[in-house]
Motif scaffolding. Sequence first.
Motif, PDB file in Angstrom:
ATOM      1  N   UNK A 109       0.816  -1.225   0.000  1.00 56.22           N
ATOM      2  CA  UNK A 109       0.000   0.000   0.000  1.00 56.22           C
ATOM      3  C   UNK A 109       0.848   1.273   0.000  1.00 56.22           C
ATOM      4  N   UNK A 110       1.993   1.275   0.660  1.00 54.21           N
ATOM      5  CA  UNK A 110       2.817   2.496   0.681  1.00 54.21           C
ATOM      6  C   UNK A 110       3.329   2.831  -0.721  1.00 54.21           C
ATOM      7  N   UNK A 111       3.620   1.807  -1.513  1.00 57.55           N
ATOM      8  CA  UNK A 111       4.106   2.048  -2.877  1.00 57.55           C
ATOM      9  C   UNK A 111       2.932   2.393  -3.794  1.00 57.55           C
ATOM     10  N   UNK A 112       1.816   1.712  -3.578  1.00 55.98           N
ATOM     11  CA  UNK A 112       0.614   2.009  -4.373  1.00 55.98           C
ATOM     12  C   UNK A 112       0.181   3.476  -4.172  1.00 55.98           C
ATOM     13  N   UNK A 113       0.086   3.904  -2.925  1.00 51.67           N
ATOM     14  CA  UNK A 113      -0.399   5.262  -2.640  1.00 51.67           C
ATOM     15  C   UNK A 113       0.606   6.343  -3.045  1.00 51.67           C
ATOM     16  N   UNK A 114       1.855   6.140  -2.663  1.00 48.89           N
ATOM     17  CA  UNK A 114       2.848   7.188  -2.921  1.00 48.89           C
ATOM     18  C   UNK A 114       3.411   7.129  -4.333  1.00 48.89           C
ATOM     19  N   UNK A 115       3.529   5.932  -4.891  1.00 52.87           N
ATOM     20  CA  UNK A 115       3.947   5.796  -6.295  1.00 52.87           C
ATOM     21  C   UNK A 115       2.876   6.360  -7.213  1.00 52.87           C
ATOM     22  N   UNK A 116       1.622   6.075  -6.878  1.00 56.98           N
ATOM     23  CA  UNK A 116       0.519   6.662  -7.637  1.00 56.98           C
ATOM     24  C   UNK A 116       0.550   8.183  -7.515  1.00 56.98           C
ATOM     25  N   UNK A 117       0.710   8.660  -6.292  1.00 56.16           N
ATOM     26  CA  UNK A 117       0.760  10.108  -6.060  1.00 56.16           C
ATOM     27  C   UNK A 117       1.894  10.769  -6.824  1.00 56.16           C
ATOM     28  N   UNK A 118       3.013  10.093  -6.886  1.00 58.26           N
ATOM     29  CA  UNK A 118       4.166  10.638  -7.619  1.00 58.26           C
ATOM     30  C   UNK A 118       3.863  10.720  -9.116  1.00 58.26           C
ATOM     31  N   UNK A 119       3.464   9.604  -9.700  1.00 58.86           N
ATOM     32  CA  UNK A 119       3.195   9.563 -11.143  1.00 58.86           C
ATOM     33  C   UNK A 119       2.056  10.520 -11.517  1.00 58.86           C
ATOM     34  N   UNK A 120       0.973  10.453 -10.752  1.00 60.07           N
ATOM     35  CA  UNK A 120      -0.228  11.223 -11.102  1.00 60.07           C
ATOM     36  C   UNK A 120       0.044  12.722 -11.126  1.00 60.07           C
ATOM     37  N   UNK A 121       0.782  13.206 -10.119  1.00 60.85           N
ATOM     38  CA  UNK A 121       1.064  14.648 -10.076  1.00 60.85           C
ATOM     39  C   UNK A 121       2.083  15.060 -11.130  1.00 60.85           C
ATOM     40  N   UNK A 122       3.037  14.193 -11.448  1.00 64.25           N
ATOM     41  CA  UNK A 122       3.961  14.506 -12.545  1.00 64.25           C
ATOM     42  C   UNK A 122       3.167  14.785 -13.815  1.00 64.25           C
ATOM     43  N   UNK A 123       2.193  13.920 -14.059  1.00 61.83           N
ATOM     44  CA  UNK A 123       1.375  14.057 -15.272  1.00 61.83           C
ATOM     45  C   UNK A 123       0.519  15.327 -15.202  1.00 61.83           C
ATOM     46  N   UNK A 124      -0.122  15.526 -14.079  1.00 57.39           N
ATOM     47  CA  UNK A 124      -1.026  16.681 -13.885  1.00 57.39           C
ATOM     48  C   UNK A 124      -0.317  18.009 -14.179  1.00 57.39           C
ATOM     49  N   UNK A 125       0.836  18.220 -13.563  1.00 56.59           N
ATOM     50  CA  UNK A 125       1.544  19.498 -13.770  1.00 56.59           C
ATOM     51  C   UNK A 125       2.020  19.624 -15.206  1.00 56.59           C
ATOM     52  N   UNK A 126       2.410  18.507 -15.785  1.00 56.16           N
ATOM     53  CA  UNK A 126       3.009  18.566 -17.120  1.00 56.16           C
ATOM     54  C   UNK A 126       2.010  18.948 -18.203  1.00 56.16           C
TER      55      UNK A 126
END
Length: 242
Positions: A109-126
């Motif tokens: 879960x720590x990788x699912x939540x934070x890995x998702x958060x990392x990828x998702x925001x990279x995409x959002x800002x870009x």
Amino acid sequence: MNKRKFLKQTMLTSAGMCIAPSVLLSACKSDSKKEEQMETTSNTTGMFELPKLSYGYNAFPETIDPLTMEIHYSKHHKGYTDKLNTALKEANISEKTIEEVLRMDNLPSAIRNNGGGYFNHNLYWDILTPEGSKMSTRFKNIISNNFGSKEAFLNQLSDIGAKRFGSGWAWVIQDKDKKLHIVSTPNQDNPLMKVTEINGIPILGIDVWEHAYYLKYQNRRVDYLQEILQIINWNKVEARML
Ligand code: MN3
């Protein structure tokens, strides 16, 4: 600096907009060799980096207030990045792109939540742009073929974001048959993960967590969605399609 890190940094610099490891690969696909090298050089140190924003916190005064931007990026996004790195270290996972991490079976879960958060925001800002942008004729045709019309597409996207109960994301994804779909996921999940209903490559992601809009829009998520759709960089969205 080791050779791979040097290579990665050189490529990131020369590619200009390719500011994050792997997540922005498709934005850089004009040079497939570069893409290939980037994919193999991501996370070699076991650390993902918070990508630099290509605009300031006050880039979208009409749409995203500067304080929301600052907190969202420097606290939330940075928090996901740091916690992802810690979780990967603890799980002894390295030498993987963020996409490879998110596609793993039985994500802790720590990788699912934070890995998702990392990828998702990279995409959002870009995929946001202060300049505004128009869809190319090619992309508009693709959208019409998949969703009926540009208007129907924007309505469906806004609608799915508005209806997401609690926190989550609205996505446009491309499936393995290159068809586009509009989907939504809860929390920091995304359609790369095996847990989601439809898998595909996200080409557009809109954050509908309250932290993305509450200071300016309070409970009016629909207004936020209408406004955010005005600052999408459609050329970058199109460039993410395979
Ligand atoms: Mn967020």
